[in-house]
Design an enzyme around this catalytic site. Structure first.
Site, PDB file in Angstrom:
ATOM      1  N   GLU A 170       0.813  -1.212   0.000  1.00 19.38           N
ATOM      2  CA  GLU A 170       0.000   0.000   0.000  1.00 19.38           C
ATOM      3  C   GLU A 170       0.850   1.267   0.000  1.00 19.38           C
ATOM      4  O   GLU A 170       0.489   2.293   0.578  1.00 19.38           O
ATOM      5  CB  GLU A 170      -0.958   0.010   1.203  1.00 19.38           C
ATOM      6  CG  GLU A 170      -1.999  -1.096   1.147  1.00 19.38           C
ATOM      7  CD  GLU A 170      -3.025  -1.004   2.265  1.00 19.38           C
ATOM      8  OE1 GLU A 170      -2.689  -0.477   3.344  1.00 19.38           O
ATOM      9  OE2 GLU A 170      -4.171  -1.430   2.054  1.00 19.38           O
ATOM     10  N   GLU A 239      -6.904  -7.330  -0.782  1.00 17.28           N
ATOM     11  CA  GLU A 239      -7.471  -7.135   0.557  1.00 17.28           C
ATOM     12  C   GLU A 239      -8.947  -6.758   0.443  1.00 17.28           C
ATOM     13  O   GLU A 239      -9.274  -5.602   0.159  1.00 17.28           O
ATOM     14  CB  GLU A 239      -6.713  -6.058   1.348  1.00 17.28           C
ATOM     15  CG  GLU A 239      -5.334  -6.488   1.795  1.00 17.28           C
ATOM     16  CD  GLU A 239      -4.691  -5.500   2.769  1.00 17.28           C
ATOM     17  OE1 GLU A 239      -5.410  -4.632   3.308  1.00 17.28           O
ATOM     18  OE2 GLU A 239      -3.472  -5.603   2.982  1.00 17.28           O
TER      19      GLU A 239
END
Length: 757
Positions: A170, A239
């Site tokens: 991320e 995710e």
């Protein structure tokens, strides 16, 4: 070490590919990708994945977690590698390695994001940017992990289970803050990963500028609108949040399974072929592994498998049916790109063809409030608001995301059913205790003219640090003064002349806090001590009978840490209550979800029950140690064991038959919906407490006969009692009742059952 190697070979590690049983070790596979999917040995695959973090459970339960994951329809297991778990001291390995999302930055609400704290003290280092000291350490760590995997023949090309690897995590969310250094770092990280020659694809999540051949992937509650940065890359979701993490001082978040299933179905409907539940099993932040600020010890995450390893229903069962429905469509999903067809306002279909007259379809109603009837291929279909129907033959609906017919568990926690829980009260007389003196003591103290920063001082070896100062008040000077403390820490206790005068703390979103307090000083020397007051308690207790997990009830305590036989079960903060507002009795799954939409247990502690793995206790006496900072009532501490399970189901005649009753080329082979009941492994259905066919009323745990009631208890008892699982068709013929009973009414079958060992 033997169990660990079995775990590595059979389960986790980067992304683990499960076939008929475990991954078939020794059979090498070639893993690539194209614009539609991952390609394994020349065949595109549609894959369901779930995150399980190995340090958040214990080795003896890994096989059971994997079995439940596979039975739930997963084909891939995803895990992080936590650098600080494996190399807490530079150059000293902890004897445990695993691979999945190597990072090395993990986040994952893990302490220091997974980085070892010793990195912080390398001269000139800057994390996650084009900084030579950091890049040298990161490259060393990546190479070490990859080499370990190769030595164990764990990559798919070596006959192992690893089909995918991830570098960084991320970073796209923060890259802007690093400027050009961030852009250069992304390119360096990608090149470094590719040059390690893993022979499997690499991914970067939330990284729009991931350079080829790295696949950029999506993280979030919904990813049906995601497009990779290259037309040659597949649409992947690394995710998909099954719930959300728990923080001290907050209510308990949860995500309705209807919304989670809707998000998954929409993703595959619009072209996705790989999705991962974060988390499928969340587990426990044992010891001091919980990240900050103020993340709770439980990492349950409202996942399909709960913190203690029990199946959470109906979430696990409803998602399993969804996975079966998507699997029926796999050959269509990998054969073509979807064709879009508008069916009305916020109504649409996506069709996948194998040939001009052979297709599978997804019908979606993404309106957040209005149900609809739609016409598709000449047939009319009912679509509840915020739902997707799956038609593996473009004709028959085998699954709708909003229709939950899987069995349910009574209660929202595995230890919530009082009739199925044994509670052992640990009497206060069993505790010995001592009170630690306020202030600095011992030979590790030092003096300096300014405040010492806590992480730099403790090297993250403790949650606690004393600050002590002397204040000299001359005769005639004012004795009342204002104390002002501005802290970037998480909590602090303040003592003046060894007496507690203030307690300050933040929360997960705003960890820093202020203390403004009028205090009274004495003439002469006064002491000011800032820290956590610790009161040490220990006792012994006898381990309850059984093999299942245990829960320690610390609702009566304040704030501190707990150990069982030297193993830390984590931090507790029972005195920190969530706000009393913001919770709803029933959360509407319709409409976009976020972490604050659905909450429970307002006005209560975020966590009062703490997981003790069964292997941490032994026959005879066991030692419990409590370090209490605020004060509490240890006489009310208790130990809980689960002795049974209450399950139930409610299925109507209008519900679809089970997904597995639909067979390719044959269609639906059984037209009746079914009540299906199943106990945890090792348990059996001991009793049927309620069974009514007609229009039963109430909810799970409180069903009652309605105006139309036919007693089918003997039939259900015969089919289910003594069995691990059972199925009862919802039909008058099977249930032995008149087909003409209760004319004009939509009938249903409601069943409540009890499982025991």
């Amino acid at each position: 070490m033997g169990m660990l190697k079995n775990f590595i070979a059979c389960v986790l590690l980067v992304v683990l590919f499960l076939q008929n049983s475990c991954f078939e070790a020794g059979l090498s596979a070639n893993v690539t990708y194209d614009h539609r999917a991952l390609v394994i040995d020349g065949k595109r695959r549609v894959l369901q994945s779930g995150s399980i973090h190995y340090p958040r459970s214990t080795p003896e339960v890994w096989p059971e977690l994997i079995r439940k994951s596979k039975e739930g329809g997963l084909e891939v297991i995803e895990t992080y590698v936590f650098w600080n778990y494996h190399e807490p001291i530079r150059g000293q390995e902890a004897g445990l390695f695993l691979h999945l999302r190597i990072g090395p930055y993990a986040c994952a609400e893990w302490n220091y994001g997974g980085f070892p704290v010793w990195l912080h003290f390398i001269p000139g280092i800057q994390f996650r940017t084009t900084n030579n000291p950091f890049k040298e350490e990161m490259k060393r760590f990546l190479a070490k992990i990859i080499d370990l995997m190769k030595q164990e023949n764990l990559f798919a090309s070596q006959g192992g289970p690893i089909i995918l690897a991830q570098v960084e995590n991320e970073y796209g969310n923060v890259e802007w803050a690093y400027g050009v250094g961030g852009e250069l770092y992304v390119k360096w990280a990608a090149d470094t990963a590719v040059n390690l020659n893993t022979s499997v694809p690499w991914v970067m999540c939330q990284q729009e500028d991931a350079p080829d051949p790295i696949i950029n992937t999506c993280n979030g509650f919904y990813c049906d609108g995601f497009t990779p940065n290259s037309p040659s890359k597949p649409i992947m979701w690394t995710e998909n949040y099954s719930g959300w993490f728990l923080s001290f001082g907050y209510a308990v978040p949860f995500r309705p399974v209807e919304d989670l299933a809707f998000a998954v179905a929409r993703f595959f409907e619009t072209g996705g072929t790989f999705q991962n539940y974060y988390m499928y099993f969340g587990g426990t932040n044992f010891g001091r592994t919980a990240g900050g600020p103020l993340v709770a010890t439980s990492y349950d995450y409202d996942a399909p498998i709960d913190e203690y390893g029990f199946i959470r229903q109906p979430k696990w069962g409803h998602l399993r049916e969804l996975h079966k429905a998507i699997k029926l469509c796999e050959e269509y999903l990998i054969s073509s790109d979807p064709t879009h067809q508008k069916l009305g306002a916020k109504l649409e279909a996506h069709i996948y063809h194998k040939s001009s007259n052979d297709c599978a379809a997804f019908l979606a109603n993404y309106d957040s409030s209005s149900d609809a009837n739609v016409t598709f291929n000449g047939n009319v279909y009912f679509l509840p608001a915020w739902s997707v129907s799956i038609l593996p033959d473009c004709k028959n609906v085998v699954f709708n995301t909003a229709k939950v017919i899987s069995q349910r568990n009574n209660g929202d926690h595995p230890f919530a059913q009082q009739k199925n829980v044994n509670e052992l009260l640990l009497a206060s007389s069993a505790f010995s205790w001592y009170e630690e003196k306020v202030g600095i003591s011992g030979n590790r103290s030092f003096v300096r003219p300014d405040l010492a920063e806590q992480i730099n001082t403790t090297k993250d070896t403790s949650d606690y640090l004393w600050y002590t100062a002397s204040i000299h008040v001359m005769p005639g000077q004012g004795k009342e003064v204002f104390l002002n403390i501005e802290s970037l820490g998480h909590a602090a206790l303040v003592f003046v002349n060894k007496k507690l005068v203030a307690f300050g703390y933040g929360n997960h979103d705003f960890a820093n806090f202020l203390i403004n307090k009028k205090i009274e000083l004495n003439e002469g020397i006064n002491t000011l001590d800032i820290l956590s007051m610790m009161v040490g308690l220990q006792t012994t207790f006898l381990a309850p009978e059984g093999k299942g997990p245990l829960a320690l009830n610390l609702a009566s305590m304040g704030k501190g840490q707990a150990w069982v036989n030297g193993q830390s079960i984590g931090r507790y903060w029972s005195a920190y209550l969530a706000p009393s507002t913001g919770c709803t009795k029933k959360c509407d799954y319709r409409g976009s979800y976020d972490a604050s939409k659905c909450q429970k247990h307002c006005g209560q502690p975020a966590q009062t029950l703490y997981h003790i793995p069964r292997t941490w206790v032994h026959p005879g006496e066991n030692l419990l140690v409590i370090h209490e900072e605020l004060g509490g009532d240890p006489s009310k501490i208790s130990l809980l064991t689960k002795t049974g399970q209450h399950i139930c189901s409610f299925v109507s005649e209008a519900d679809p038959p089970p997904v597995d009753s639909w067979k390719p080329n044959l269609g639906v082979v059984s037209s009746s919906p079914q009540v299906r009941l199943a106990c945890e492994r090792g348990w059996h259905i001991a009793a049927i407490n309620f069974a009514s066919y007609g229009i039963p009323e109430g909810n799970c745990g409180s069903f009652r006969p309605g105006a139309c009631h036919m007693d089918v208890l003997p039939i259900v008892q015969k089919a289910c009692v003594g069995q691990i699982e059972c199925s009862i068709p919802v039909s008058s013929a099977y249930l032995g009742v008149s087909a003409g009973a209760c004319p004009g009414l939509l009938k249903a079958l409601a069943v409540e059952a009890h499982c025991s060992i």
